[in-house]
Design a protein around this motif. Structure first.
Motif, mmCIF file in Angstrom:
data_model
loop_
_atom_site.group_PDB
_atom_site.id
_atom_site.type_symbol
_atom_site.label_atom_id
_atom_site.label_comp_id
_atom_site.label_asym_id
_atom_site.label_seq_id
_atom_site.Cartn_x
_atom_site.Cartn_y
_atom_site.Cartn_z
ATOM 1 N N PRO A 1 70.052 0.821 -20.857
ATOM 2 C CA PRO A 1 69.151 1.580 -19.988
ATOM 3 C C PRO A 1 69.870 2.757 -19.353
ATOM 4 C CG PRO A 1 69.964 -0.327 -18.838
ATOM 5 C CD PRO A 1 70.538 -0.401 -20.237
ATOM 6 N N SER A 2 69.104 3.546 -18.610
ATOM 7 C CA SER A 2 69.654 4.705 -17.909
ATOM 8 C C SER A 2 69.654 4.435 -16.411
ATOM 9 C CB SER A 2 68.821 5.961 -18.200
ATOM 10 O OG SER A 2 68.796 6.229 -19.589
ATOM 11 N N VAL A 3 70.679 4.926 -15.723
ATOM 12 C CA VAL A 3 70.766 4.807 -14.275
ATOM 13 C C VAL A 3 70.894 6.205 -13.702
ATOM 14 C CG1 VAL A 3 72.096 3.937 -12.322
ATOM 15 C CG2 VAL A 3 71.851 2.529 -14.378
ATOM 16 N N ILE A 4 69.990 6.568 -12.801
ATOM 17 C CA ILE A 4 70.052 7.848 -12.096
ATOM 18 C C ILE A 4 70.501 7.568 -10.670
ATOM 19 C CG2 ILE A 4 68.738 9.805 -11.211
ATOM 20 C CD1 ILE A 4 66.902 9.558 -13.588
ATOM 21 N N ARG A 5 71.626 8.133 -10.324
ATOM 22 C CA ARG A 5 72.129 7.951 -8.956
ATOM 23 C C ARG A 5 71.343 8.898 -8.046
ATOM 24 N NH1 ARG A 5 77.283 5.420 -8.716
ATOM 25 N NH2 ARG A 5 77.930 4.733 -10.783
ATOM 26 N N PHE A 6 70.702 8.335 -7.075
ATOM 27 C CA PHE A 6 69.711 9.083 -6.304
ATOM 28 C C PHE A 6 70.252 9.421 -4.921
ATOM 29 C CE2 PHE A 6 65.424 10.477 -6.186
ATOM 30 C CZ PHE A 6 65.108 10.522 -4.845
ATOM 31 N N PRO A 7 69.948 10.605 -4.379
ATOM 32 C CA PRO A 7 68.966 11.567 -4.875
ATOM 33 C C PRO A 7 69.599 12.677 -5.702
ATOM 34 C CG PRO A 7 69.445 12.054 -2.588
ATOM 35 C CD PRO A 7 70.308 10.876 -2.980
ATOM 36 N N PRO B 1 72.731 -1.740 -10.186
ATOM 37 C CA PRO B 1 71.856 -1.893 -11.349
ATOM 38 C C PRO B 1 72.598 -2.168 -12.642
ATOM 39 C CG PRO B 1 71.991 0.406 -10.691
ATOM 40 C CD PRO B 1 72.657 -0.382 -9.619
ATOM 41 N N HIS B 2 73.861 -1.793 -12.734
ATOM 42 C CA HIS B 2 74.576 -1.948 -13.993
ATOM 43 C C HIS B 2 74.730 -3.411 -14.391
ATOM 44 C CE1 HIS B 2 75.795 2.126 -12.649
ATOM 45 N NE2 HIS B 2 75.740 2.386 -13.937
ATOM 46 N N GLY B 3 74.664 -4.311 -13.440
ATOM 47 C CA GLY B 3 74.799 -5.726 -13.761
ATOM 48 C C GLY B 3 73.494 -6.446 -13.966
ATOM 49 N N ARG B 4 72.342 -5.742 -13.779
ATOM 50 C CA ARG B 4 71.070 -6.449 -13.751
ATOM 51 C C ARG B 4 69.964 -5.830 -14.604
ATOM 52 N NH1 ARG B 4 73.736 -7.177 -9.045
ATOM 53 N NH2 ARG B 4 73.595 -9.236 -8.062
ATOM 54 N N LEU B 5 70.069 -4.581 -14.967
ATOM 55 C CA LEU B 5 68.997 -3.946 -15.733
ATOM 56 C C LEU B 5 68.843 -4.584 -17.112
ATOM 57 C CD1 LEU B 5 69.370 -0.106 -15.181
ATOM 58 C CD2 LEU B 5 67.648 -1.628 -14.240
ATOM 59 N N PRO B 6 67.619 -4.786 -17.572
ATOM 60 C CA PRO B 6 67.433 -5.221 -18.953
ATOM 61 C C PRO B 6 68.094 -4.233 -19.916
ATOM 62 C CG PRO B 6 65.381 -5.429 -17.729
ATOM 63 C CD PRO B 6 66.340 -4.690 -16.843
ATOM 64 N N GLN B 7 68.897 -4.765 -20.825
ATOM 65 C CA GLN B 7 69.686 -3.915 -21.712
ATOM 66 C C GLN B 7 68.872 -3.535 -22.953
ATOM 67 O OE1 GLN B 7 73.145 -2.959 -21.063
ATOM 68 N NE2 GLN B 7 72.416 -3.576 -19.057
ATOM 69 N N ARG B 8 67.872 -2.698 -22.742
ATOM 70 C CA ARG B 8 67.063 -2.241 -23.872
ATOM 71 C C ARG B 8 66.461 -0.888 -23.544
ATOM 72 N NH1 ARG B 8 61.570 -1.616 -22.080
ATOM 73 N NH2 ARG B 8 60.637 -3.584 -21.477
ATOM 74 N N PRO B 9 65.968 -0.180 -24.578
ATOM 75 C CA PRO B 9 65.429 1.161 -24.336
ATOM 76 C C PRO B 9 64.220 1.124 -23.414
ATOM 77 C CG PRO B 9 65.763 0.774 -26.689
ATOM 78 C CD PRO B 9 65.947 -0.542 -25.999
ATOM 79 N N GLY B 10 63.872 2.290 -22.889
ATOM 80 C CA GLY B 10 62.693 2.397 -22.052
ATOM 81 C C GLY B 10 62.886 1.832 -20.672
ATOM 82 N N THR B 11 64.153 1.694 -20.228
ATOM 83 C CA THR B 11 64.449 1.146 -18.908
ATOM 84 C C THR B 11 65.228 2.183 -18.102
ATOM 85 O OG1 THR B 11 64.541 -1.099 -19.769
ATOM 86 C CG2 THR B 11 65.547 -0.719 -17.630
ATOM 87 N N LEU B 12 64.743 2.480 -16.915
ATOM 88 C CA LEU B 12 65.336 3.509 -16.072
ATOM 89 C C LEU B 12 65.471 2.971 -14.656
ATOM 90 C CD1 LEU B 12 66.101 6.552 -15.519
ATOM 91 C CD2 LEU B 12 63.678 6.888 -14.993
ATOM 92 N N ALA B 13 66.626 3.187 -14.042
ATOM 93 C CA ALA B 13 66.842 2.791 -12.650
ATOM 94 C C ALA B 13 67.106 4.016 -11.797
ATOM 95 C CB ALA B 13 68.015 1.831 -12.540
ATOM 96 N N LEU B 14 66.475 4.069 -10.630
ATOM 97 C CA LEU B 14 66.836 5.018 -9.583
ATOM 98 C C LEU B 14 67.658 4.240 -8.556
ATOM 99 C CD1 LEU B 14 63.499 6.984 -9.043
ATOM 100 C CD2 LEU B 14 65.411 7.519 -10.563
ATOM 101 N N TRP B 15 68.895 4.680 -8.347
ATOM 102 C CA TRP B 15 69.809 3.952 -7.463
ATOM 103 C C TRP B 15 70.033 4.782 -6.208
ATOM 104 C CZ3 TRP B 15 75.554 2.350 -8.746
ATOM 105 C CH2 TRP B 15 75.946 1.353 -7.856
ATOM 106 N N GLY B 16 69.401 4.360 -5.119
ATOM 107 C CA GLY B 16 69.479 5.095 -3.872
ATOM 108 C C GLY B 16 70.803 4.906 -3.155
ATOM 109 N N GLY B 17 71.089 5.826 -2.234
ATOM 110 C CA GLY B 17 72.300 5.733 -1.424
ATOM 111 C C GLY B 17 73.534 6.276 -2.107
ATOM 112 N N GLU B 18 73.380 7.313 -2.931
ATOM 113 C CA GLU B 18 74.490 7.836 -3.730
ATOM 114 C C GLU B 18 75.718 8.163 -2.895
ATOM 115 O OE1 GLU B 18 76.851 9.549 -6.796
ATOM 116 O OE2 GLU B 18 75.367 7.949 -6.633
ATOM 117 N N HIS B 19 75.549 8.668 -1.699
ATOM 118 C CA HIS B 19 76.699 9.089 -0.899
ATOM 119 C C HIS B 19 77.049 8.079 0.201
ATOM 120 C CE1 HIS B 19 76.448 12.832 -3.043
ATOM 121 N NE2 HIS B 19 75.212 13.030 -2.625
ATOM 122 N N PHE B 20 76.495 6.883 0.104
ATOM 123 C CA PHE B 20 76.796 5.857 1.103
ATOM 124 C C PHE B 20 78.028 5.067 0.676
ATOM 125 C CE2 PHE B 20 72.131 5.232 2.664
ATOM 126 C CZ PHE B 20 72.103 6.558 3.055
ATOM 127 N N ALA B 21 79.027 5.029 1.540
ATOM 128 C CA ALA B 21 80.240 4.266 1.233
ATOM 129 C C ALA B 21 79.969 2.767 1.155
ATOM 130 C CB ALA B 21 81.311 4.546 2.282
#
Length: 356
Positions: free
Chosen positions: A346-352, A277-297
């Motif tokens: 924006p904000s990125v939450i590494r999920f879960p 998501p760091h390369g693609r999220l719109p760079q403005r407020p009010g944008t949140l990403a949930l990024w699944g697979g936090e522990h996947f190599a």
């Protein structure tokens, strides 16, 4: 002194075009005339910006047509461009075959994306918006732009769908991730999870509206038993932008509607897995990403061209409807103070991050 000019070659997809607009805007502010070879799909977006001059190309015939159809598209483009001079011709593709389209153009400088020359490569881990600007503005790698914001769409038409009084409105784009050349199934959050999210939102008395293009109609059957407003395939792109601008929250995955939402005021919850998501999220407020697979190599597995062979799409499935509903309700608490300043990140939450 004649006005400097640039010719940009980028048909689509929608997200790539929108992420290149800030770089074109920077050139416009330097006094350049901006001509842009684009597909009929994205032309209505570019036409919203009065300083961009869209030049239409039949990308479907060029990419999927017969050899004769492809030759006709090339010949038509040559006739359109014959005799023109540009200070810069920017071919924002890696495939050298696209150079044939601008052969008749006289150019002071030409560039195209490269897999071997770092100066003309979209470098991994960097936001595509910044990278397009670095390349188009001819900046040294160590003096690259930082967090360029989307350029908000001006002069939008009225919203095509009136709001339900007293209800928050959430827009879902549950299909997408498909273009003329491929179907990126692994980018999508599974349809059954979108359905469960919809049930949870309806239980909260939230209005749910579905959007997407005509090719996304396959997903509507999944929502047949739910009280949603289905606008898939029914809106033109400017109408879609107007609807988003008049809504509270948009939910989708890594696909074109994410970037459409980025040039409006709607709050965004977006779902990522195999792409970063760091390369693609719109760079403005009010944008949140949930990024699944936090522990996947193996995450992210997308290398810019292909995904790793994956039978399960577990990184996307780790993102639960309950977690998405939680984030939506958090964002709705900030309404009606919609984000209006197109700056910040924006904000990125590494999920879960939640207990399972």
């Amino acid at each position: 002194m004649p006005q400097p000019s640039v010719l940009i070659l980028k048909f689509g997809a929608i997200g790539d075009v929108i992420m290149a607009i800030p770089a074109a805007h920077a050139l416009h502010l330097q006094g350049f005339r901006i001509d842009w070879i684009c597909s009929p799909t994205v032309a209505p977006i570019l036409a919203l910006y009065p300083w961009i001059n869209p030049i239409l190309i039949d990308d479907r015939a060029l990419l999927k047509g017969s050899p004769l159809a492809k030759l006709k598209v090339i010949a038509k483009m040559w006739r359109t461009l014959a005799g023109r001079h540009y200070d810069l011709v920017a071919n924002l593709y890696y495939d050298p075959r696209y150079r044939i389209l601008t052969l008749p153009v006289r150019a002071t400088r030409r560039l195209m994306l490269s897999t071997t020359d770092r100066r003309f490569q979209l470098l991994p881990g960097r936001h595509h918006t910044d990278e397009y600007a670095r390349i188009l503005l001819n900046l040294p790698d160590h003096v690259r732009p930082t967090q360029l914001a989307p350029i908000p769409a001006p002069n939008l038409p009225p919203s095509p769908h009136p709001r339900t009084p007293g209800h928050a409105r959430v827009i879902l784009a549950p299909a997408g991730a498909r273009n003329l050349l491929r179907d990126d199934l692994l980018r999508r959050w599974p349809p059954e999870l979108y359905v469960e999210l919809t049930r949870q939102l309806l239980a909260q008395n939230i209005e749910v509206v579905l959007i997407g293009g005509p090719d996304d109609a396959w997903i509507t059957e999944s929502f047949a038993s739910l009280q949603v407003t289905n606008l898939i395939g029914k809106l033109k792109l400017p109408e879609t932008l107007a609807l988003l601008d008049d809504s509270d929250v948009m939910v989708t995955h890594d696909t074109g509607p994410l970037h459409l939402a980025g040039i409006t005021r709607v709050a965004i919850v977006t779902l990522f897995g195999p792409t970063d998501p760091h390369g693609r999220l719109p760079q403005r407020p009010g944008t949140l990403a949930l990024w699944g697979g936090e522990h996947f190599a193996c995450r992210p597995c997308y290398d810019g061209r292909d995904f790793a062979p994956c039978p399960s799409n577990d990184c996307m499935r780790q993102i639960t409807p309950t977690a998405v509903t939680h984030q939506i309700l958090q964002l709705l608490q900030t309404q009606p103070n919609k984000p209006s300043l197109f700056s910040s990140v924006p904000s990125v939450i590494r999920f879960p991050p939640y207990a399972q």
